[in-house]
Design a protein around this motif. Structure first.
Motif, short mmCIF file in Angstrom:
data_model
loop_
_atom_site.label_atom_id
_atom_site.label_comp_id
_atom_site.label_asym_id
_atom_site.label_seq_id
_atom_site.Cartn_x
_atom_site.Cartn_y
_atom_site.Cartn_z
N ARG A 331 48.75 80.35 46.97
CA ARG A 331 49.94 81.18 47.11
C ARG A 331 49.85 82.11 48.31
NH1 ARG A 331 51.89 85.86 42.77
NH2 ARG A 331 53.85 86.39 43.84
N ALA A 333 52.61 85.23 50.37
CA ALA A 333 53.83 86.02 50.18
C ALA A 333 55.05 85.21 50.60
CB ALA A 333 53.74 87.31 51.00
N SER A 334 56.09 85.26 49.77
CA SER A 334 57.30 84.50 50.08
C SER A 334 58.04 85.12 51.26
CB SER A 334 58.21 84.46 48.86
OG SER A 334 58.82 85.74 48.66
N ARG A 335 58.97 84.38 51.79
CA ARG A 335 59.75 84.92 52.93
C ARG A 335 60.59 86.11 52.50
NH1 ARG A 335 62.42 80.28 51.28
NH2 ARG A 335 64.71 80.37 51.10
N GLU A 337 59.53 88.35 50.60
CA GLU A 337 58.58 89.47 50.60
C GLU A 337 58.05 89.76 51.99
OE1 GLU A 337 56.51 88.74 46.23
OE2 GLU A 337 56.05 87.34 47.86
N GLY A 339 56.71 87.46 54.03
CA GLY A 339 55.55 86.65 54.32
C GLY A 339 55.68 85.88 55.62
N ALA A 342 55.10 82.00 55.02
CA ALA A 342 56.27 81.42 54.35
C ALA A 342 57.44 81.28 55.32
CB ALA A 342 56.66 82.28 53.16
N SER A 387 57.26 76.53 50.20
CA SER A 387 57.13 77.43 51.36
C SER A 387 56.24 78.62 51.07
CB SER A 387 58.51 77.91 51.80
OG SER A 387 59.12 78.71 50.80
N SER A 388 56.08 78.97 49.78
CA SER A 388 55.25 80.12 49.41
C SER A 388 53.79 79.71 49.21
CB SER A 388 55.78 80.78 48.13
OG SER A 388 55.83 79.84 47.08
N THR A 389 53.39 78.60 49.83
CA THR A 389 51.98 78.19 49.77
C THR A 389 51.41 78.11 51.18
OG1 THR A 389 52.46 75.81 49.84
CG2 THR A 389 52.36 76.87 47.67
N TYR A 421 53.83 81.93 39.00
CA TYR A 421 52.96 82.83 39.76
C TYR A 421 52.59 84.08 38.95
CZ TYR A 421 53.67 80.33 44.21
OH TYR A 421 53.67 79.41 45.22
#
Length: 440
Positions: A331, A333-335, A337, A339, A342, A387-389, A421
Motif C-alpha cells: 500500500r 498513499a492514495s492520490r 491523500e 500520494g 499513486a 493505483s494505491s499500491t 486497508y
C-alpha cells in the motif's frame, strides 16, 4: 523495484516448565484493573504498581467486550473448532483475532521419609483468545478453564475428596521478556487471577487482561511484542519445585498509523496478531466485471490491455501455496491523500486508457494500437494492480492491466479495497498483501 520483508513474528511451541507440563490440545482470556471479580472464588494478587497501565480504548474501554465471542458476528466456536487451534501456538483467525485450546497439568509432590513422592496430578483443558484493539495500542487476552474438563489423576480416593480440588491455580498474562522491538515497551495492567481447581472447573466465565504497547520505530511507531500466559499451581502446604509454567509466546504488532478510517471515524492506533497473511477477496457474484478483470490480469496478463513489447508480469495473485503465489502488493498513499506514487500510477493508467486529451489520447506512452480501445460512455477504466499500491501502473518492474467496466462495479470494488486497508490494518510500504477472486 522496492521490496519489503514481511514482519511475521513466529509463535513458539508451548513449553511448561518442570512441574507444570503441557499435554494435548485446547483457547484464551484475561482481566482488567477496575472491574469487580466476576465469580466469588476469584482472587487477584496485588503487585507493586499493578492496575495502573490499563490501555485506553478510544471508544471507551467499556466497549471492548468482556467475552471474546461476538454475538453479531460469531467467530470463536469456528476458531476453536479448527485443528490449528489445537496446535501449541494456537490459531491466528485473522489480523485482529487469535484463539487456542490446549491442556495443562500440574504435578503435586510431598516429602515422605526424606523422599519426594508424587501425590497427584491436576489437569484441565484451557481455552484462550485474543482481540486486538483497533483504536488503541493494546490487545485484550482472554482465558478460561473449559467447564467440566478438570481431571484429578494419581491421587488417592481420599485425597481426591479432601485435597486435590481445593488446591489453587493462578493464571496471569505477561509480556515475554526480551521480545519487544527496540525502542518500545510492553505492559500488562492486571495482576494474576487465582481460584481453586474445582472453582475453575465450574466457573465457565472468562478472565481477561489488556496487553499494551508503547514506543516503536518509523512514522507509524511500529512495534512488535510477544505475550504469554503464566500458570502457577503453588498452594499452601504444597510447594512445587520450579513451579513456573507458561505457554508459548503469541506475537502482536502495534502501530500508530494516522491514515486509517471509515468515513469520518479514524483509527490512529491498533494492535494486530502476526501470522495472518492479508488477502483482499473479491466475489464474482458481487463484482463480476472487476473480478474477471483481476483474474485475467493475474492468470493471462498478455491477453489484457495495454499491449507491451514483452511478456507481461503482473503481481498480487494469492495462492495458499507459496510456490504458486504471486509477488505481494504494498500500500501507498492514495492520490486523494496526496500520494506521489499513486498520482504517477494514475497518470500512466490514463495514458493506457486513452484518457489523455492531447493529440494522442493515449498519451506519449501508448497509442491506438497498444492502448485500450475506446469504450462506451458511462463505463470507467479500471486498473490492476491498484493505483494505491507501490506496484501500480508506473512501477518500472511490473506490468499492469486496464479494462472498461461499469461504474457501479468499479465503485463497489474500490470501496472494498479502501475498507480492506483499514479492516486488515495494512501499513503503507510495510505490509505484504495479495488479491484473490472467488466464485462464491
Amino acid at each position: 523495484m522496492k521490496r519489503v520483508s514481511r514482519p511475521l513474528a513466529a509463535i513458539a511451541a508451548l513449553a511448561l516448565a518442570a512441574a507444570l507440563i503441557a499435554l494435548g490440545p485446547s483457547p484464551a482470556a484475561a482481566i482488567s484493573p477496575n472491574l469487580p471479580a466476576s465469580a466469588p472464588g476469584i482472587e487477584y494478587t496485588a503487585e507493586p504498581g499493578d492496575g495502573a497501565q490499563r490501555s485506553s480504548n478510544g471508544k471507551g474501554a467499556a466497549e471492548m467486550p468482556t467475552t471474546p465471542d461476538d454475538p453479531i458476528a460469531p467467530w470463536l466456536d469456528d476458531c476453536l473448532g479448527s485443528q490449528d487451534a489445537k496446535d501449541s501456538d494456537g490459531r491466528v483467525y485473522n489480523r485482529f483475532k487469535w484463539c487456542k485450546e490446549f491442556d495443562l497439568a500440574v504435578k503435586y509432590y510431598k516429602t515422605e521419609n526424606g523422599k519426594t513422592v508424587l501425590k497427584g496430578v491436576n489437569q484441565a483443558t484451557y481455552q484462550a483468545a485474543g482481540l486486538g484493539y483497533n483504536d488503541s495500542r493494546a490487545t485484550r487476552t482472554f482465558f478460561r478453564i473449559k467447564p467440566g474438563t478438570v481431571r484429578y489423576t494419581t491421587w488417592s480416593n481420599l485425597e481426591k475428596l479432601t485435597t486435590s480440588k481445593y488446591l489453587k491455580l493462578e493464571i496471569s498474562a505477561e509480556c515475554v521478556p526480551g521480545s519487544d522491538s527496540p525502542g518500545s515497551g510492553c505492559a500488562v495492567g492486571r495482576s494474576p487471577a487465582k481460584m481453586e481447581w474445582d472453582q475453575w472447573n465450574n466457573f465457565g466465565g472468562w478472565v481477561y487482561w489488556d496487553v499494551s504497547s508503547a514506543g516503536g520505530k518509523g512514522e507509524d511507531f511500529v512495534a512488535f511484542h510477544k505475550w504469554r500466559f503464566h500458570f502457577d499451581g503453588t498452594s499452601p502446604g504444597w510447594p512445587i519445585p520450579e513451579e513456573r509454567g507458561e505457554t508459548g509466546p503469541v506475537g502482536i504488532r502495534c502501530d500508530s498509523g494516522n491514515y486509517f478510517k471509515h468515513g469520518t471515524r479514524t483509527y490512529p492506533h491498533a494492535c494486530i496478531y502476526t501470522g495472518a497473511e492479508p488477502v483482499l477477496t473479491y466475489k464474482m457474484s458481487e463484482n463480476p466485471e472487476v473480478g474477471q478483470h483481476i483474474r485475467d490480469a493475474q492468470n493471462a496478463p498478455d491477453t489484457t490491455w495495454p499491449k507491451e513489447d514483452h511478456p507481461k508480469k503482473i503481481p498480487g495473485k494469492w495462492n495458499a501455496s507459496v510456490f504458486l503465489r504471486g509477488e505481494p502488493l504494498h500500500r501507498v498513499a492514495s492520490r486523494y491523500e496526496g500520494g506521489v506514487i499513486a498520482k504517477e500510477n494514475e497518470d500512466v493508467k490514463q495514458m493506457a486508457c486513452g484518457q489523455k486529451r492531447a493529440i494522442n489520447p493515449w498519451g506519449p506512452r501508448y497509442n491506438a494500437t497498444t492502448g485500450l480501445p475506446p469504450y462506451a460512455p458511462g463505463l470507467e477504466c479500471d486498473e490492476y494492480p491498484f493505483s494505491s499500491t507501490h506496484e501500480g501502473a508506473a512501477d518500472p518492474e511490473w506490468d499492469f492491466s486496464v479494462r472498461a467496466v461499469s461504474k457501479n462495479d468499479n465503485g463497489s470494488a474500490g470501496s472494498k479495497l479502501v475498507n480492506f486497508y483499514t479492516d486488515d490494518r495494512i501499513l503503507m510500504f510495510l505490509d505484504d498483501f495479495w488479491v484473490d477472486v472467488v466464485d462464491a
